[in-house]
Design a protein around this motif. Structure first.
Motif, short mmCIF file in Angstrom:
data_model
loop_
_atom_site.label_atom_id
_atom_site.label_comp_id
_atom_site.label_asym_id
_atom_site.label_seq_id
_atom_site.Cartn_x
_atom_site.Cartn_y
_atom_site.Cartn_z
N GLY A 1 15.67 21.26 -72.82
CA GLY A 1 15.71 21.98 -71.55
C GLY A 1 17.06 21.90 -70.87
N HIS A 2 17.83 20.88 -71.19
CA HIS A 2 19.10 20.68 -70.52
C HIS A 2 20.29 20.73 -71.46
N LEU A 3 20.13 20.20 -72.67
CA LEU A 3 21.25 20.17 -73.61
C LEU A 3 21.42 21.51 -74.31
N GLY A 4 22.65 21.80 -74.69
CA GLY A 4 22.95 23.04 -75.38
C GLY A 4 22.37 23.09 -76.78
N ARG B 1 26.78 23.31 -68.80
CA ARG B 1 25.47 23.93 -69.00
C ARG B 1 24.65 23.80 -67.72
N HIS C 1 21.89 22.80 -66.61
CA HIS C 1 21.20 21.62 -66.11
C HIS C 1 21.97 20.33 -66.37
N MET C 2 23.26 20.47 -66.65
CA MET C 2 24.08 19.29 -66.85
C MET C 2 25.06 19.14 -65.69
N GLN D 1 21.69 14.73 -66.42
CA GLN D 1 20.95 15.95 -66.69
C GLN D 1 19.86 16.10 -65.66
#
Lengths: 375, 85
Positions: free
Chosen positions: A58-61, B51, B53-54, B80
């Motif tokens: 959900g957060h990492l690429g 990104r 949510h980062m 995150q």
């Protein structure tokens, strides 16, 4: 034939089910990548060893993981699919997730294709370690117009899917873009042309506008690679090359069920046989099984007629559906079929859809199923 | 500088904290990627944008600027923001 492995990609990780010779007992291995969004898990049919997983969280690429020991160990791609850096002052594209993985032609060991969201086509020549853009598509100005932006396409982004390689010609490729049409290349991706004649689009829109065409899933017949089937947002179609004209064979489906759905699967040795899993495409598009009564529909005459196959499936109040990558078949003498549901169940049939039984349940929402034949 | 690594990236670093050497935020992520291959692309996309949510904080202040200057004694936190179900 080697042992079968059912490769399960879900919203929350991946699982591998190892089947016995009768395809009745399945030994589960997993979860792999628990909590990761796995859009596709595919075993290379050429070496029967290389396993690729398209992953993000959900957060990492997004990235690609590789295994050559059936998931005992994984390594990450050195260069996952990624668009080129945009010139200063322009807005560049960024891969949100890799949606589709296709092993290349048998004459090109190590070649893989990946379709992404937003629309992009990538190619690896080293078994998925390094990925490069297929520039003939991604950088084509006309195609950039047809490709979806953040506000287009399916709810979680426009997808390039159904990357098909003609088994007779490594350079002959087909792709689908949701939304964005069906396209063909005869030079390994250097140039492309739309293949949308005969396809219908949402009423009131101009079918001459390629970006309005929404193929959900394409399948090429191993038994006759001149024949392709398609489950589209607007019906089920067939094309017999060299014709450029799709024909809506879904008109023969029962009117109460309709011919809307996500997946389509073709028989491994009979080009007249294919299966679909219809969904409710009325009103606000619930995209659930019509009437809460899931069923597969099969044609044995190239789409002239369809037969309902629901023996063993729930008879009522089953409001799930099957996404475009979540229905597959094996290549046994009597082919088996496999359904992965949005509610996390796997249903299988060892008799070409005549009877169904539950293979697994309580998994996360299933995004993709693939069969791998192990070495 | 000290760099705090979120749980979701510990599979790369094997540790919750690493000591890095970099003159800018961008150089920091290059350093991290050199030592922990693949980690940068999970945090920063191909257009050099963090990104969605980062997040990255330097001495408690959020930054999205890869050109932001870092000093040897800065504390960097990568975070995150979980979203969805």
């Amino acid at each position: 034939m080697g042992a079968l492995a059912l490769l399960v990609a879900t919203k929350k990780g991946a699982w591998i089910y190892h089947g016995d010779d009768a395809r009745r007992q399945w030994q589960v291995d997993g979860p792999h990548f628990l909590g990761h969004v796995i859009h596709h898990l595919v075993l290379d049919p050429r070496d029967r060893v290389t396993l690729l997983a398209a992953a993000k969280t959900g957060h990492l690429g997004p990235t690609i993981f590789r295994s050559t020991d059936l998931g005992k160990t994984w390594s990450e791609a050195k260069r996952p699919p990624a668009f080129a850096k945009a010139p200063v002052g322009t807005i560049g594209r960024s891969v949100d997730h890799t949606f589709w993985l296709t092993p290349g032609h048998p004459s090109e060991p190590g070649v893989w294709y990946a379709g992404t969201s937003p629309h992009g086509l990538f190619r690896s020549e080293d078994g998925g370690v390094n990925w490069e853009e297929v520039s003939g598509l991604n950088d084509n100005p006309q195609y950039r117009d047809w490709m979806g932006g953040p506000q287009d396409g399916t709810p979680d982004g426009p997808k390039l899917h159904s990357v098909l390689v003609d088994p007779r010609d490594a350079g002959h490729l087909y792709i689908g873009m949701s939304s964005g049409g069906v396209h063909e290349s005869r030079d390994a991706g250097k140039s492309w042309a739309p293949l949308v004649e005969g396809l219908e689009i949402v009423a009131g829109m101009d079918p001459g506008q390629i970006q309005f065409h929404d193929p959900h899933c394409l399948a090429i017949c191993a038994a006759n690679p001149d024949r392709l089937y398609q489950q589209n947002h607007c019906g089920i179609y067939r094309i017999d090359r060299p014709s450029d004209q799709w024909r809506r064979i879904g008109r023969a489906m029962p009117a109460a069920v309709g011919d809307i759905g996500f997946p389509i699967v073709v028989h491994p040795t009979d080009a007249d046989t294919a299966w679909v899993f219809p969904m409710d495409g009325t009103d606000v598009w619930p995209r659930t099984s019509p009437g809460g009564m899931p069923a597969v529909y099969r044609t044995r005459d190239g789409g002239e007629s369809w037969q309902r196959q629901d023996a063993g499936l729930p008879k009522s109040h089953a409001w799930w559906t099957v996404l475009r990558q979540a229905m597959t078949g094996d290549t046994c003498d009597q082919p088996g079929l496999y359904l992965g549901t949005t509610s996390g169940s796997i249903w299988s049939s060892v008799d070409e859809g005549a009877n169904w039984s539950m293979l697994a349940e309580h998994l996360p929402s299933i995004y993709a199923l693939e069969i791998g034949v192990l070495a | 500088m000290n760099v705090l690594i979120p749980d979701v990236l510990k599979s790369y670093t094997g540790a919750a904290q690493v000591v890095a050497e970099a003159g800018t935020v961008g150089e920091l992520f290059e350093w991290l990627d050199e030592h922990y291959p693949g980690i940068r692309f999970r945090v920063i996309d191909e257009q050099d944008r963090f990104r969605r949510h980062m997040r990255c904080f330097v001495n408690g202040i959020q930054t999205f600027d890869l050109g932001a200057i870092l000093s040897p004694h800065d504390d960097v936190v990568i975070l995150q923001a979980l979203s969805g179900g």
